[in-house]
Design an enzyme around this catalytic site. Structure first.
Site, PDB file in Angstrom:
ATOM      1  N   LYS A 106       0.630 -14.554  -3.403  1.00  0.00           N
ATOM      2  CA  LYS A 106      -0.279 -13.491  -2.930  1.00  0.00           C
ATOM      3  C   LYS A 106       0.260 -12.137  -3.402  1.00  0.00           C
ATOM      4  O   LYS A 106       1.411 -11.804  -3.151  1.00  0.00           O
ATOM      5  CB  LYS A 106      -0.403 -13.481  -1.412  1.00  0.00           C
ATOM      6  N   ASP A 146      -4.908  -9.726  -2.957  1.00  0.00           N
ATOM      7  CA  ASP A 146      -5.313  -9.220  -1.631  1.00  0.00           C
ATOM      8  C   ASP A 146      -5.493  -7.699  -1.674  1.00  0.00           C
ATOM      9  O   ASP A 146      -4.593  -6.958  -1.308  1.00  0.00           O
ATOM     10  CB  ASP A 146      -4.213  -9.628  -0.632  1.00  0.00           C
ATOM     11  N   LYS A 177      -8.407  -6.075  -0.414  1.00  0.00           N
ATOM     12  CA  LYS A 177      -9.239  -5.647   0.725  1.00  0.00           C
ATOM     13  C   LYS A 177     -10.252  -4.564   0.344  1.00  0.00           C
ATOM     14  O   LYS A 177     -10.228  -3.442   0.862  1.00  0.00           O
ATOM     15  CB  LYS A 177      -8.343  -5.163   1.874  1.00  0.00           C
ATOM     16  N   ASP A 227     -16.199  -0.511   0.077  1.00  0.00           N
ATOM     17  CA  ASP A 227     -16.850   0.657  -0.530  1.00  0.00           C
ATOM     18  C   ASP A 227     -18.350   0.368  -0.559  1.00  0.00           C
ATOM     19  O   ASP A 227     -18.790  -0.648  -0.005  1.00  0.00           O
ATOM     20  CB  ASP A 227     -16.262   0.879  -1.949  1.00  0.00           C
ATOM     21  N   THR A 246      -5.238  -7.075  12.119  1.00  0.00           N
ATOM     22  CA  THR A 246      -4.427  -7.454  13.288  1.00  0.00           C
ATOM     23  C   THR A 246      -3.721  -6.230  13.893  1.00  0.00           C
ATOM     24  O   THR A 246      -3.185  -6.300  14.996  1.00  0.00           O
ATOM     25  CB  THR A 246      -3.396  -8.542  12.924  1.00  0.00           C
ATOM     26  N   ARG A 278       8.144 -12.971   4.375  1.00  0.00           N
ATOM     27  CA  ARG A 278       9.590 -12.855   4.559  1.00  0.00           C
ATOM     28  C   ARG A 278      10.327 -14.160   4.859  1.00  0.00           C
ATOM     29  O   ARG A 278      11.489 -14.300   4.482  1.00  0.00           O
ATOM     30  CB  ARG A 278       9.881 -11.800   5.632  1.00  0.00           C
TER      31      ARG A 278
HETATM   32  O1  C5P Z   1       6.397 -11.366   5.771  1.00  0.00           O
HETATM   33  P1  C5P Z   1       5.160 -11.903   6.441  1.00  0.00           P
HETATM   34  O2  C5P Z   1       5.109 -13.412   6.452  1.00  0.00           O
HETATM   35  O3  C5P Z   1       4.905 -11.299   7.791  1.00  0.00           O
HETATM   36  O4  C5P Z   1       3.973 -11.435   5.465  1.00  0.00           O
HETATM   37  C1  C5P Z   1       2.623 -11.694   5.742  1.00  0.00           C
HETATM   38  C2  C5P Z   1       1.738 -11.229   4.622  1.00  0.00           C
HETATM   39  O5  C5P Z   1       0.386 -11.373   5.035  1.00  0.00           O
HETATM   40  C3  C5P Z   1       1.908  -9.752   4.263  1.00  0.00           C
HETATM   41  O6  C5P Z   1       1.615  -9.630   2.861  1.00  0.00           O
HETATM   42  C4  C5P Z   1       0.841  -9.051   5.076  1.00  0.00           C
HETATM   43  O7  C5P Z   1       0.391  -7.868   4.489  1.00  0.00           O
HETATM   44  C5  C5P Z   1      -0.278 -10.107   5.071  1.00  0.00           C
HETATM   45  N1  C5P Z   1      -1.235 -10.007   6.183  1.00  0.00           N
HETATM   46  C6  C5P Z   1      -0.865 -10.099   7.520  1.00  0.00           C
HETATM   47  N2  C5P Z   1      -1.812  -9.998   8.507  1.00  0.00           N
HETATM   48  C7  C5P Z   1      -3.093  -9.796   8.205  1.00  0.00           C
HETATM   49  C8  C5P Z   1      -3.483  -9.712   6.868  1.00  0.00           C
HETATM   50  C9  C5P Z   1      -2.513  -9.823   5.878  1.00  0.00           C
HETATM   51  O8  C5P Z   1       0.305 -10.285   7.818  1.00  0.00           O
HETATM   52  N3  C5P Z   1      -3.981  -9.743   9.179  1.00  0.00           N
END
Ligand code: C5P
Length: 235
Positions: A33, A60, A62, A65, A123, A215
């Site tokens: 991603k 991703d 998003k 517009d 979120t 992460r």
């Molecule tokens: O490091 P982690 O597992 O928290 O990363 C989650 C990924 O998913 C990040 O790229 C974050 O921007 C994305 N994301 C999220 N919640 C959302 C939409 C996207 O954590 N509602």
């Protein structure tokens, strides 16, 4: 086909991306991603490079517009050969349909049209922001269902949501829609800034179609082993 586990490449430089990819497995089995940070740094050249190497890419960005601008943008994105991309459902049904048409019109002959996923409410939006700043009269859970239904009717292939929302959404919006869920943590991880998390096993039980993991993989001592473990647990 196995269900995808997307590794979120939340980096600000290509060097770190290359270092991580050298530790992960074969491109065709490694879903990636790319979000705004890396895309605005490295641009479509990096996306094309990774697609060329065989990685399925979730881009991703998003989009949000006016419909014509989103149509033209989606047409460009489809030419990159990506696997899926995102728009904000709050842009409305006309914009979502324009994104879908842009992806279809921009996809080269014989190639698969990228999947269109809608973000419902971010979120990071609390009940209080929803009520007092967006002036929305629905409670969060109902607003998320309503936006997902709008996205589906307008031609999106699925939504991005919390694993904890999948069961309700499946009931209200249907099984014939994709539910892609970030907010994944291994039982041994700390949550970090994510509040509503689930393990890959739980996400599977809730019915997530695919998961996004950042992460837990990128900061693991052994990213490849961790990626394989998560894939196994989710499938
Ligand atoms: O490091 P982690 O597992 O928290 O990363 C989650 C990924 O998913 C990040 O790229 C974050 O921007 C994305 N994301 C999220 N919640 C959302 C939409 C996207 O954590 N509602």
């Amino acid at each position: 086909m196995e269900k995808a586990v997307f590794v979120a490449l939340d980096y600000d430089n290509k060097n770190d991306v290359q270092k991580l990819l050298a530790k992960l497995g074969k491109p065709e089995n490694t879903y990636l991603k790319i979000g705004m940070e890396l895309f605005y740094h490295a641009g479509s050249d990096l996306v094309k490079e990774l697609v060329q190497q065989g990685y399925p890419i979730f881009l991703d960005l998003k989009l949000h517009d006016i419909p014509n601008t989103v149509y033209q943008a989606a047409k460009q994105l489809a030419q990159l050969g990506i696997f899926c991309t995102t728009i904000h459902a709050l842009g409305g049904s006309e914009m979502i349909a324009a994104a879908q048409k842009g992806l279809a019109d921009g996809t080269p002959e014989g190639k698969e049209i990228p999947k269109l996923l809608a973000v419902t409410e971010l979120t990071s939006i609390s009940d209080s922001i929803l009520a007092n700043e967006q002036n929305c009269s629905l409670p969060m859970a109902e607003q998320v269902v309503s936006l997902a239904q709008t996205a589906k009717k307008a031609g999106a292939d699925g939504v991005i949501c919390s694993p904890l929302e999948v069961e309700k959404l499946k009931k209200e919006v249907g099984d014939d829609f994709l539910y892609v869920t970030p907010g994944i943590r291994l039982a041994s991880d700390t949550n970090g800034d994510q509040k509503r998390v689930a393990t890959p096993q739980k996400a599977k039980e809730f019915g997530s179609s695919a998961i996004v993991v950042g992460r837990s993989i990128t900061q693991a001592d052994n990213p490849e082993l961790t990626y394989q473990k998560i894939k196994k647990e989710f499938n």
